[in-house]
Structure formats: structure tokens, C-alpha cells
Scaffold this motif. Structure first.
Motif, PDB file in Angstrom:
ATOM      1  N   LYS A   1      14.803 -51.551 -80.337  1.00 25.00           N
ATOM      2  CA  LYS A   1      14.746 -51.321 -78.888  1.00 25.00           C
ATOM      3  C   LYS A   1      14.130 -49.969 -78.562  1.00 25.00           C
ATOM      4  O   LYS A   1      14.366 -48.995 -79.267  1.00 25.00           O
ATOM      5  CB  LYS A   1      16.167 -51.368 -78.295  1.00 25.00           C
ATOM      6  CG  LYS A   1      16.783 -52.744 -78.347  1.00 25.00           C
ATOM      7  CD  LYS A   1      18.167 -52.763 -77.740  1.00 25.00           C
ATOM      8  CE  LYS A   1      19.172 -52.010 -78.558  1.00 25.00           C
ATOM      9  NZ  LYS A   1      20.575 -52.312 -78.199  1.00 25.00           N
ATOM     10  N   GLY A   2      13.375 -49.944 -77.495  1.00 27.95           N
ATOM     11  CA  GLY A   2      12.777 -48.687 -77.049  1.00 27.95           C
ATOM     12  C   GLY A   2      11.711 -48.968 -76.014  1.00 27.95           C
ATOM     13  O   GLY A   2      11.708 -50.009 -75.370  1.00 27.95           O
TER      14      GLY A   2
ATOM     15  N   THR B   1       9.919 -52.176 -76.848  1.00 24.98           N
ATOM     16  CA  THR B   1      10.722 -52.813 -77.906  1.00 24.98           C
ATOM     17  C   THR B   1       9.812 -53.639 -78.817  1.00 24.98           C
ATOM     18  O   THR B   1       8.867 -54.271 -78.357  1.00 24.98           O
ATOM     19  CB  THR B   1      11.803 -53.712 -77.265  1.00 24.98           C
ATOM     20  OG1 THR B   1      12.724 -52.862 -76.578  1.00 24.98           O
ATOM     21  CG2 THR B   1      12.547 -54.544 -78.289  1.00 24.98           C
TER      22      THR B   1
ATOM     23  N   GLY C   1      23.398 -46.475 -70.122  1.00 24.75           N
ATOM     24  CA  GLY C   1      24.420 -47.092 -70.963  1.00 24.75           C
ATOM     25  C   GLY C   1      24.755 -48.509 -70.522  1.00 24.75           C
ATOM     26  O   GLY C   1      24.937 -48.757 -69.329  1.00 24.75           O
ATOM     27  N   GLY C   2      24.807 -49.406 -71.467  1.00 20.41           N
ATOM     28  CA  GLY C   2      25.200 -50.782 -71.177  1.00 20.41           C
ATOM     29  C   GLY C   2      24.035 -51.761 -71.135  1.00 20.41           C
ATOM     30  O   GLY C   2      24.229 -52.966 -71.261  1.00 20.41           O
TER      31      GLY C   2
ATOM     32  N   GLY D   1      21.725 -52.275 -73.323  1.00 22.07           N
ATOM     33  CA  GLY D   1      21.598 -52.952 -74.611  1.00 22.07           C
ATOM     34  C   GLY D   1      22.698 -53.987 -74.808  1.00 22.07           C
ATOM     35  O   GLY D   1      22.478 -55.019 -75.454  1.00 22.07           O
ATOM     36  N   ASP D   2      23.876 -53.712 -74.260  1.00 19.43           N
ATOM     37  CA  ASP D   2      24.990 -54.670 -74.400  1.00 19.43           C
ATOM     38  C   ASP D   2      24.637 -55.995 -73.719  1.00 19.43           C
ATOM     39  O   ASP D   2      24.935 -57.081 -74.238  1.00 19.43           O
ATOM     40  CB  ASP D   2      26.261 -54.084 -73.774  1.00 19.43           C
ATOM     41  CG  ASP D   2      26.622 -52.741 -74.392  1.00 19.43           C
ATOM     42  OD1 ASP D   2      26.340 -52.557 -75.583  1.00 19.43           O
ATOM     43  OD2 ASP D   2      27.159 -51.883 -73.666  1.00 19.43           O
TER      44      ASP D   2
HETATM   45  N1  LIG Z   1      11.856 -46.250 -70.875  1.00 18.86           N
HETATM   46  C1  LIG Z   1      12.163 -47.536 -71.100  1.00 18.86           C
HETATM   47  N2  LIG Z   1      11.230 -48.499 -70.918  1.00 18.86           N
HETATM   48  C2  LIG Z   1      11.536 -49.787 -71.164  1.00 18.86           C
HETATM   49  N3  LIG Z   1      12.746 -50.229 -71.601  1.00 18.86           N
HETATM   50  C3  LIG Z   1      13.705 -49.311 -71.811  1.00 18.86           C
HETATM   51  C4  LIG Z   1      13.467 -47.925 -71.575  1.00 18.86           C
HETATM   52  N4  LIG Z   1      14.601 -47.263 -71.867  1.00 18.86           N
HETATM   53  C5  LIG Z   1      15.510 -48.179 -72.275  1.00 18.86           C
HETATM   54  N5  LIG Z   1      14.971 -49.414 -72.234  1.00 18.86           N
HETATM   55  C6  LIG Z   1      15.622 -50.663 -72.654  1.00 18.86           C
HETATM   56  O1  LIG Z   1      16.999 -50.637 -72.273  1.00 18.86           O
HETATM   57  C7  LIG Z   1      17.832 -51.068 -73.339  1.00 18.86           C
HETATM   58  C8  LIG Z   1      18.770 -49.920 -73.753  1.00 18.86           C
HETATM   59  O2  LIG Z   1      19.566 -50.346 -74.813  1.00 18.86           O
HETATM   60  P1  LIG Z   1      20.580 -49.400 -75.590  1.00 18.86           P
HETATM   61  O3  LIG Z   1      19.937 -48.082 -75.847  1.00 18.86           O
HETATM   62  O4  LIG Z   1      21.125 -50.155 -76.721  1.00 18.86           O
HETATM   63  O5  LIG Z   1      21.713 -49.174 -74.498  1.00 18.86           O
HETATM   64  P2  LIG Z   1      23.288 -49.255 -74.677  1.00 18.86           P
HETATM   65  O6  LIG Z   1      23.589 -48.988 -76.117  1.00 18.86           O
HETATM   66  O7  LIG Z   1      23.824 -48.167 -73.808  1.00 18.86           O
HETATM   67  O8  LIG Z   1      23.693 -50.594 -74.214  1.00 18.86           O
HETATM   68  C9  LIG Z   1      16.905 -51.503 -74.458  1.00 18.86           C
HETATM   69  O9  LIG Z   1      16.663 -52.882 -74.368  1.00 18.86           O
HETATM   70  C10 LIG Z   1      15.613 -50.721 -74.171  1.00 18.86           C
HETATM   71  O10 LIG Z   1      14.467 -51.355 -74.654  1.00 18.86           O
END
Ligand SMILES: Nc1ncnc2c1ncn2[C@@H]1O[C@H](COP(=O)(O)OP(=O)(O)O)[C@@H](O)[C@H]1O
Ligand SMILES: NC(=O)C1=CN([C@@H]2O[C@H](COP(=O)(O)OP(=O)(O)OC[C@H]3O[C@@H](n4cnc5c(N)ncnc54)[C@H](OP(=O)(O)O)[C@@H]3O)[C@@H](O)[C@H]2O)[C@@H](O)CC1
Ligand SMILES: [K+]
Length: 554
Positions: free
Chosen positions: A442-443, A446, A469-470, A472-473
Motif C-alpha cells: 500500500k502507498g 499501491t 488511520g483506518g 487500510g482496515d
Molecule cells: N497519498 C495517498 N495517495 C493514494 N492513496 C493513499 C495515500 N495515502 C494513503 N493511501 C491509501 O490509504 C490506505 C492507508 O492504509 P494504511 O496505511 O494501512 O492505514 P491504516 O493502517 O491506518 O488502516 C492505503 O490503501 C493507501 O494506499
């Protein structure tokens, strides 16, 4: 899906088109490339007529494209200055051919050519022209870029970026902005004086295939809008599968795997998802996973949490079935038996969000994996707990999807975040070779890798408002639900569907609520709208299935 190529793959495509069985004359391919820029750029600049344009042409074939561009925009009524960085004899035959035509036109007074080979510069005049120009074309370096920029490119790029800072001058990059690594998205310049910054373009017109480096930061930031042109390549070269293939996901790919529901289907048809997760301090996380699964269409959802947390969960989401397991506030090996008794009826298990870091929970996770046969989505704390268990996980890899963010991935792989970011695709593939799982790294963006490590998918949806936060959940629950979706071909397709739709739901929230501050639950609740937009896209005959345009109207 669109191919995402490396510099080597592009070179191979060009060579096959020209010197393989297709025998396209090199000069024609270059002509097509230059002409494509002239036409596609009109989306940005509307017209070349009466515009002052400076075309910077490097020493390679990217510069050759610049010569073609100069000729065409002259015919469209632009006033053109061409800066030539190479010496005639050092150009390829095709680039030199176009350069000689341009010389003939300059002799007639149609345009001004400046030979900008070392020792031949009039920088005062250059600065004056940059002040007065409307458009700059960057044909300095293309896919041949390597290392850090050196002079005179370093100097010219700095002048171009300075001139364009005010936003009035439009910068159009040919194939890829100068100074962006085609394979990785790394950029030239590390802040030291002898290294140069890359071009920051408003638009990049790219040839034959999208380049990988354009999808990854920081390179992506340099591209502006990205427009692709086939430049007359044979269709088999445009569509064939490369070795070491990577693809950018598109709406049609997801719409194809996410079949409509059979009208006579029932809740049993759409999967029984078990979310086995949570601990005393983080009980919201598994609830968000359940919400993601629910909104992604799961038939039935069972939430199994440590007993001491169950009372908090009951009634929070009336659609799900909650049961407390064992007697504690975190899962431990003592709880395995109770879970396995039920697990035979489960289609997919999601495990990890809010699970805590207790080492007893690690044994619990391993026993669940060892003694079940269904697909398992492993996220968050569960990833941290099993980070050293490559040998344990890999035999079960074919039924496991791992969904780490960069920090979790770094812990799992033992590679620093900085190193991973240098080449995300290679890092992700290397990991899958070793762990044999389907990987969702993820990022922004992704990356998804199939468990055979053969194919990489890059996701185009999502935005920085999702960095909360949340989020990804919610995704974990969605992937679990899509893995159980009737007709879903495999776990990789489920992972791609989850990631694409999750990002598209985030984009919907961006448009509805604003650039950030919307919640993971709001993203989850937007999922049905995205699925509706996908259905409409599927019914649309148009080649251009613009999902986001459709969501506006829903
Ligand atoms: N700058 C961004 N552009 C696109 N997607 C993002 C960006 N930042 C976060 N995301 C997406 O949001 C989600 C974040 O997940 P995660 O970091 O696991 O959050 P958490 O652990 O708090 O639930 C991932 O699917 C990621 O790809
Ligand atoms: N037929 C085809 O193949 C087609 C190709 N097409 C086009 O060709 C492009 C690829 O052309 P290419 O392979 O000639 O490489 P290219 O991008 O011009 O770069 C090489 C030059 O850059 C220079 N350079 C490199 N690094 C540098 C640095 N750090 N700092 C400074 N300079 C640096 C390097 O100089 P050197 O460093 O070696 O002295 C060399 O002179 C492709 O992107 C597309 O636009 C289209 O026309 C379609 C048909
Ligand atoms: K370029």
C-alpha cells in the motif's frame, strides 16, 4: 490495463518495430513521435498559432523528436527557437535527417536555431528569450537518462524551471521529463550543487507505452498530465506481454472481473467472511474491516474478537454477527480451538487489524493459518507479528494476501523504506519470490503482485486524503469480500479489485467532502456508488470509460 515499461523494454519495442519483422523506417517512427506531441499538446495550449516556443533538443533521439516538433509547429504558426545540444555528426541517422530539414528551414528564416554545444552559448540571450516565451518543449533527455544530470542539461533545466515558476509558461515534456528515471521514478538531483533538478512539466506526451517511472514519486510529480500516443507501433507490440510485465489498472479491468450478481443468488452465494481480529486498545479497526466487507457485498460477516472486547462491538454494526472468543483481551493460542471449530464454514478470513503485539497472538495466527484451507487476508498487527516467519508462510502463500503499508513492508522484508522507495516494483517482486503470497504493497501508488511474482499491477486511484488511520482496515475487509465474490478468477484479481475500488471510493469522497478529513467509514460507504459507476462503465460502448465522470452523476 496499460503496459508500464522500463527503458530496456521501450528500447526493445523500438528496435523490433524498426529492425524486426515490421521494418518501420526509424525516421517515420520519430516523425510520428514528434507529430504526436504537437497534436496532443493542444489539449493544454489550445493552439500553437502565434505562440513563442523554445524547443530544447538534447544529443540523443529525444532531441530528434524535438526537431520534428519544431517543423510542425512552424507550420501551425508558432515562432520557434531551437536549441541544439549535440553536434550534427553525433546524432543518429534519423535525428540528423530531421535536423538537416530544420537547417534548411532556418536558412529561409522560418526559425532560429542555436547550436548550444559547449563553448558556444549566449546565455544572456537565452534568459531574455525564456522571459518572453509562451511554451517550452523539453526534448533534452528521454528514456536514455541515467545517473544525475550533467551540464549543459543541468544548467538548462534550472533555467527552464525558473522561467516557468510563475505559471504563465507551459512546459511540455517529450516522452518523459528530463531527469526522471524511466524505470523507478527516481529523479536527478540530491541537493548538492553539482547535481541537477529534473524538469517539472505541465504535460508529458509519452510514446508506445507508459513508463514505470511516471507512476511513482517523485518522478510522477514532474510529469504534469500524462498523455500516451501509440506513434504508429504495430498493435502486437503495443499489446504483447513483456517478460517482467507491469500494468496500470484501468476501469475496464475491474469491471470485467467483478461480474454482476446472478439475479437468483442468495447470501450464501456471496461469501461468509470472518474477521478474526481486535484487542482491548484497538477495537475500532476490526469494525472498520467489517464495514469494508459489508459495503463490498459480502453475503455474511462474522466478527470474532477477544471475549473482553465483544460487548463493545455488539450492536455497533447491526449487520454483522459478533462473538467473543476465549476469556482475554487479546487472542492467544488457547483460543485456536474455538476458531477452528467454526472456520470450516468460512469462505475467507481477514486477520490483523487492531490485533495487538502480544507474542501469544503470533502463535494463534500461525495455528489459524496452519489449520485452515480458505484464503486469508493478513494485515496490520498480524504482519508485524509474523515478520520473521517467511519459511512458515511461504508453503501457504497461494491462499494468502498480505497487505502491508511501506513501514510494515520494510519490517517484513528487512529492507529500509528509503531503499524500497528507490524501486518499489522490484522490491515488491523480490518479496513475492521469497514469500510466495499475493502482495498488496500500500502507498501512493499501491502495487499488487501475483503470488507467482510474474505480474505487477499499479493502481491509479486514491488520493492523499486517504492518508488517515483506518483506511487500510477498510481495504482489508473489501479484499476479503471480493475474494469471495461469485466469479472472481483468483486472489490477485480480488486484491486488484479491492485496491482500485477503495481508491475510487476515496476519490469520490475527495470530490464530495473535500481533499481530506473524510473518514474510513465514509470511504467504505461510497463503495456501492463506485460499483454502480463500474456497472454503467461496463454498459458504455465508449472506449473512454471514465469512471470518475460517471460517479459525478450518481
Ligand atoms: N497519498 C495517498 N495517495 C493514494 N492513496 C493513499 C495515500 N495515502 C494513503 N493511501 C491509501 O490509504 C490506505 C492507508 O492504509 P494504511 O496505511 O494501512 O492505514 P491504516 O493502517 O491506518 O488502516 C492505503 O490503501 C493507501 O494506499
Ligand atoms: N527509434 C527510437 O528508438 C525512437 C525513440 N524515440 C525517442 O528517443 C528517445 C530515446 O532516445 P535515446 O536512446 O537516444 O536516448 P535519449 O533519451 O535521447 O538520451 C540520450 C542522450 O541523453 C544524454 N544523457 C543521458 N543521461 C544524461 C545525464 N545524466 N545528463 C545529461 N545528459 C544525459 C546522453 O548523453 P551522454 O550522457 O551519453 O553524453 C545522450 O545524448 C525516447 O525517449 C524518445 O523520445 C522516439 O523518437 C520514437 C522512436
Ligand atoms: K524529455
Amino acid at each position: 490495463m496499460k503496459k508500464l515499461c522500463t527503458a530496456d523494454q521501450m528500447h526493445h519495442m523500438d528496435q523490433t518495430a524498426m529492425y524486426g519483422k515490421y521494418k518501420i523506417a526509424p525516421v517515420v517512427l520519430m516523425e510520428n513521435a514528434g507529430h504526436a506531441v504537437v497534436e496532443k499538446a493542444k489539449d493544454l495550449i489550445i493552439s500553437w498559432h502565434n505562440k513563442r516556443v523554445i524547443v530544447f533538443c538534447g544529443k540523443g533521439n529525444n532531441g530528434g523528436d524535438g526537431f520534428v516538433i519544431a517543423r510542425h509547429i512552424l507550420a501551425e504558426g508558432a515562432r520557434v527557437f531551437v536549441y541544439v545540444l549535440g553536434k550534427d555528426a553525433s546524432y543518429s541517422t534519423e535525428a540528423n535527417y530531421h535536423l538537416q530539414t530544420l537547417y534548411a528551414m532556418a536558412e529561409e528564416g522560418s526559425c532560429v536555431i542555436e547550436n548550444y554545444a559547449e563553448g558556444n552559448e549566449d546565455n544572456q540571450q537565452l534568459h531574455q528569450r525564456l522571459k518572453e516565451t509562451d511554451i517550452i518543449v523539453d526534448a533534452i533527455v528521454g528514456t536514455g537518462f541515467h545517473g544525475q544530470l550533467h551540464n549543459p542539461a543541468t544548467f538548462l533545466v534550472r533555467c527552464i524551471n525558473d522561467a516557468a515558476k510563475n505559471g504563465k509558461i507551459k512546459v511540455i515534456a517529450v516522452d518523459i521529463p528530463t531527469g526522471v528515471n524511466t524505470d523507478t521514478g527516481e529523479i536527478s538531483g540530491n541537493g548538492e550543487e553539482h547535481t541537477g533538478e529534473p524538469i517539472y512539466a505541465d504535460m508529458t506526451v509519452t510514446f508506445g507505452a507508459l513508463k514505470r517511472g511516471m507512476q511513482f514519486y517523485p518522478g510522477k510529480k514532474c510529469c504534469g498530465s500524462i498523455v500516451w500516443d501509440p506513434i504508429g507501433m504495430p498493435v502486437s507490440l503495443l499489446r504483447n506481454r513483456e517478460q517482467n510485465a507491469a500494468y496500470l489498472l484501468e476501469t475496464a479491468d475491474i469491471e470485467r472481473v467483478l461480474c454482476s450478481r446472478a439475479p437468483d443468488s442468495h447470501k450464501g452465494t456471496h461469501g461468509t467472511i470472518a474477521v478474526v481480529s481486535g484487542s482491548r486498545d484497538m477495537i475500532g479497526a476490526p469494525l472498520m474491516t467489517c464495514r469494508g466487507a459489508m459495503r463490498a457485498g459480502a453475503g455474511k460477516i462474522f466478527l470474532r474478537v477477544p471475549e473482553q472486547t465483544a460487548s463493545y462491538c455488539i450492536g455497533k454494526l447491526p449487520e454483522i454477527m459478533v462473538r467473543g472468543i476465549g476469556s482475554g483481551s487479546e487472542f492467544s493460542e488457547n483460543d485456536v480451538f474455538q476458531i477452528l471449530e467454526e472456520a470450516k464454514k468460512w469462505t475467507v478470513i481477514a486477520i490483523g487489524p487492531g490485533m495487538g503485539k502480544n507474542s501469544k497472538t503470533k502463535t494463534f495466527i500461525q495455528e489459524v493459518i496452519r489449520n485452515t484451507t480458505c484464503p486469508i487476508v493478513i494485515d496490520a498487527d498480524a504482519l508485524n507479528l509474523i515478520h520473521s516467519e517467511k519459511e512458515f508462510i511461504s508453503p501457504y502463500g497461494k491462499r494468502i494476501i498480505m497487505t502491508p503499508h511501506l513501514a510494515e513492508f520494510s519490517r517484513l522484508s528487512g529492507v529500509s523504506i528509503a531503499e524500497v522507495k528507490k524501486d518499489v516494483i522490484e522490491a515488491a517482486k523480490h518479496f513475492v519470490h521469497e514469500w510466495n503470497v499475493t502482495l498488496v504493497l500500500k502507498g501512493a501508488p499501491t502495487v499488487i503482485v501475483s503470488s507467482d511474482a510474474q505480474t505487477v499491477y499499479v493502481n491509479p486511484t486514491g488520493n492523499a486524503g486517504m492518508a488517515a488511520g483506518g483506511m487500510g482496515d477498510v481495504l482489508t475487509g473489501m479484499i476479503a469480500a471480493f475474494a469471495a465474490h461469485d466469479g472472481m478468477p483468483d486472489l490477485c484479481a480480488a486484491a486488484c479489485s479491492g485496491v482500485f475500488i477503495h481508491g475510487a471510493a476515496g476519490d469520490y469522497c475527495y470530490n464530495k467532502y473535500g481533499p481530506y478529513g473524510y473518514s474510513p467509514c465514509e470511504v467504505a460507504d461510497a463503495i456501492p456508488r463506485v460499483i454502480k459507476a463500474l456497472e454503467i462503465a461496463g454498459d458504455t460502448a465508449s472506449e473512454d470509460r471514465n469512471l470518475f465522470g460517471m460517479m459525478e452523476s450518481i
